[in-house]
Design a protein around this motif. Structure first.
Motif, PDB file in Angstrom:
ATOM      1  N   LYS A   1      94.938  59.967  88.019  1.00  0.00           N
ATOM      2  CA  LYS A   1      94.267  59.028  88.927  1.00  0.00           C
ATOM      3  C   LYS A   1      93.314  59.807  89.818  1.00  0.00           C
ATOM      4  O   LYS A   1      93.738  60.742  90.507  1.00  0.00           O
ATOM      5  CB  LYS A   1      95.284  58.296  89.800  1.00  0.00           C
ATOM      6  CG  LYS A   1      96.238  57.410  89.021  1.00  0.00           C
ATOM      7  CD  LYS A   1      97.145  56.640  89.958  1.00  0.00           C
ATOM      8  CE  LYS A   1      98.188  55.868  89.166  1.00  0.00           C
ATOM      9  NZ  LYS A   1      99.080  55.101  90.053  1.00  0.00           N
ATOM     10  N   ILE A   2      92.049  59.399  89.780  1.00  0.00           N
ATOM     11  CA  ILE A   2      91.030  60.071  90.572  1.00  0.00           C
ATOM     12  C   ILE A   2      90.445  59.092  91.578  1.00  0.00           C
ATOM     13  O   ILE A   2      90.150  57.942  91.233  1.00  0.00           O
ATOM     14  CB  ILE A   2      89.870  60.578  89.661  1.00  0.00           C
ATOM     15  CG1 ILE A   2      90.397  61.494  88.539  1.00  0.00           C
ATOM     16  CG2 ILE A   2      88.782  61.252  90.497  1.00  0.00           C
ATOM     17  CD1 ILE A   2      90.969  62.814  89.003  1.00  0.00           C
ATOM     18  N   TYR A   3      90.308  59.535  92.822  1.00  0.00           N
ATOM     19  CA  TYR A   3      89.613  58.730  93.825  1.00  0.00           C
ATOM     20  C   TYR A   3      88.320  59.471  94.149  1.00  0.00           C
ATOM     21  O   TYR A   3      88.326  60.514  94.792  1.00  0.00           O
ATOM     22  CB  TYR A   3      90.495  58.558  95.069  1.00  0.00           C
ATOM     23  CG  TYR A   3      90.020  57.451  95.968  1.00  0.00           C
ATOM     24  CD1 TYR A   3      90.132  56.111  95.579  1.00  0.00           C
ATOM     25  CD2 TYR A   3      89.443  57.732  97.203  1.00  0.00           C
ATOM     26  CE1 TYR A   3      89.685  55.092  96.404  1.00  0.00           C
ATOM     27  CE2 TYR A   3      88.998  56.703  98.034  1.00  0.00           C
ATOM     28  CZ  TYR A   3      89.131  55.392  97.620  1.00  0.00           C
ATOM     29  OH  TYR A   3      88.687  54.372  98.433  1.00  0.00           O
ATOM     30  N   LEU A   4      87.226  58.926  93.604  1.00  0.00           N
ATOM     31  CA  LEU A   4      85.931  59.605  93.667  1.00  0.00           C
ATOM     32  C   LEU A   4      85.168  59.158  94.912  1.00  0.00           C
ATOM     33  O   LEU A   4      84.959  57.960  95.111  1.00  0.00           O
ATOM     34  CB  LEU A   4      85.137  59.226  92.409  1.00  0.00           C
ATOM     35  CG  LEU A   4      84.141  60.226  91.851  1.00  0.00           C
ATOM     36  CD1 LEU A   4      84.815  61.518  91.444  1.00  0.00           C
ATOM     37  CD2 LEU A   4      83.406  59.621  90.660  1.00  0.00           C
ATOM     38  N   ILE A   5      84.768  60.116  95.732  1.00  0.00           N
ATOM     39  CA  ILE A   5      84.019  59.756  96.939  1.00  0.00           C
ATOM     40  C   ILE A   5      82.762  60.606  97.071  1.00  0.00           C
ATOM     41  O   ILE A   5      82.592  61.610  96.373  1.00  0.00           O
ATOM     42  CB  ILE A   5      84.881  59.913  98.222  1.00  0.00           C
ATOM     43  CG1 ILE A   5      85.400  61.357  98.356  1.00  0.00           C
ATOM     44  CG2 ILE A   5      86.050  58.937  98.220  1.00  0.00           C
ATOM     45  CD1 ILE A   5      85.989  61.659  99.727  1.00  0.00           C
ATOM     46  N   ALA A   6      81.872  60.185  97.966  1.00  0.00           N
ATOM     47  CA  ALA A   6      80.685  60.958  98.352  1.00  0.00           C
ATOM     48  C   ALA A   6      80.208  60.321  99.648  1.00  0.00           C
ATOM     49  O   ALA A   6      80.518  59.149  99.912  1.00  0.00           O
ATOM     50  CB  ALA A   6      79.597  60.876  97.282  1.00  0.00           C
ATOM     51  N   SER A   7      79.462  61.062 100.458  1.00  0.00           N
ATOM     52  CA  SER A   7      78.973  60.506 101.721  1.00  0.00           C
ATOM     53  C   SER A   7      78.120  59.277 101.426  1.00  0.00           C
ATOM     54  O   SER A   7      77.505  59.175 100.362  1.00  0.00           O
ATOM     55  CB  SER A   7      78.140  61.549 102.458  1.00  0.00           C
ATOM     56  OG  SER A   7      76.894  61.699 101.800  1.00  0.00           O
ATOM     57  N   VAL A   8      78.078  58.336 102.383  1.00  0.00           N
ATOM     58  CA  VAL A   8      77.318  57.107 102.153  1.00  0.00           C
ATOM     59  C   VAL A   8      75.827  57.417 102.018  1.00  0.00           C
ATOM     60  O   VAL A   8      75.113  56.756 101.244  1.00  0.00           O
ATOM     61  CB  VAL A   8      77.612  56.037 103.235  1.00  0.00           C
ATOM     62  CG1 VAL A   8      77.077  56.450 104.586  1.00  0.00           C
ATOM     63  CG2 VAL A   8      77.022  54.685 102.821  1.00  0.00           C
TER      64      VAL A   8
END
Ligand code: CDP
Ligand code: CDP
Length: 225
Positions: free
Chosen positions: A143-150
């Motif tokens: 399970k991956i929770y992929l994020i990046a700055s808005v």
């Protein structure tokens, strides 16, 4: 029978979920399921039927008549709604800005989650969306929770829109992304949230290749264990 290998990728808008999921599925010879495209297809079906997105009963009544199919393709997977190709049409700004409203309806979610779980039976799968690790594939091995700055996500969407000839300025896109993330994170049923056992991958400042390498390693580690 052993459960097919499942990779669940969730995260906010424009974090790179579909781009990364598609490459991983190709490399590992798994099926790729773009669940966002399914919510977009229902939203488009409502538009084509002249239904007000706010009319929950009318949107829900459409579900039995909505057939959604995927056909592999590069760089994008082709999406069909009742036999018509809608790959581009589901990415219009009108659909993008109304999909979260349609995706909040309980009966819409119940119907699509069922279809997504069905698709995952066919073999190894990489599935991306908002509730894959929490609701659709709670048993997924990875399970991956992929994020990046808005700011970076708005910039990515801006470039993507430019390449597709869609006009939109950066501040507006950023506002639209924030609005959609807000709706997706605050709805009552399976909101966007990190599954407890999901691994956060922050892609800010990272290339697609770097992110693919990071997640490929995570998948290989799980396959070996
Ligand atoms: O690609 P992008 O991040 O713009 O969105 P998407 O993955 O195509 O998803 C479009 C919308 O569908 C999201 O903003 C959610 O409202 C909804 N969605 C959802 O509720 N649950 C999912 N598993 C996938 C998408
Ligand atoms: O599916 P989601 O909305 O999370 O994002 P996407 O549509 O896969 O990606 C949005 C854009 O970011 C695409 O144009 C990608 O080429 C770009 N991008 C990325 O996905 N990952 C990076 N590390 C850098 C850029």
């Amino acid at each position: 029978i052993a459960q097919n290998f499942q990779v669940a990728i969730d995260g906010p808008a424009s974090a790179g979920k579909s781009t990364i999921a598609k490459i991983l599925a190709h490399n590992f010879h798994y099926i790729y399921v773009d669940t966002g495209a399914m919510y977009r297809a229902i939203t488009l079906a409502a538009k084509l039927a002249g239904i007000d997105y706010q009319d929950e009963a009318a949107v829900v009544a459409l579900l039995p008549q909505v057939q959604i199919e995927f056909k592999p393709g590069s760089p994008v997977q082709h999406v069909f709604l009742n036999g018509q190709e809608v790959t581009e049409a589901i990415r219009s700004r009108e659909i993008t800005n109304h999909v979260s409203q349609v995706a909040a309806y309980a009966a819409v979610r119940q119907d699509l989650v069922g279809r997504q779980q069905q698709l995952a039976q066919a073999g190894g799968v990489v599935m991306d969306g908002r509730d894959i690790g929490t609701t659709v594939l709670p048993q997924a091995q990875v399970k991956i929770y992929l994020i990046a700055s808005v700011d970076e996500r708005a910039q990515r969407r801006y470039k993507e829109n430019q390449a597709r000839g869609i006009a939109a300025d950066l501040p507006t896109l950023k506002k639209e992304i924030e609005q959609r993330d807000y709706l997706d994170s605050h709805r009552e049923i399976s909101p966007l949230t990190k599954a407890q056992d999901a691994q956060v991958v922050d892609t800010t400042g990272q290339s697609i290749e770097q992110v693919v390498a990071t997640i490929s390693q995570i998948i290989k580690n799980h396959q070996d264990s």
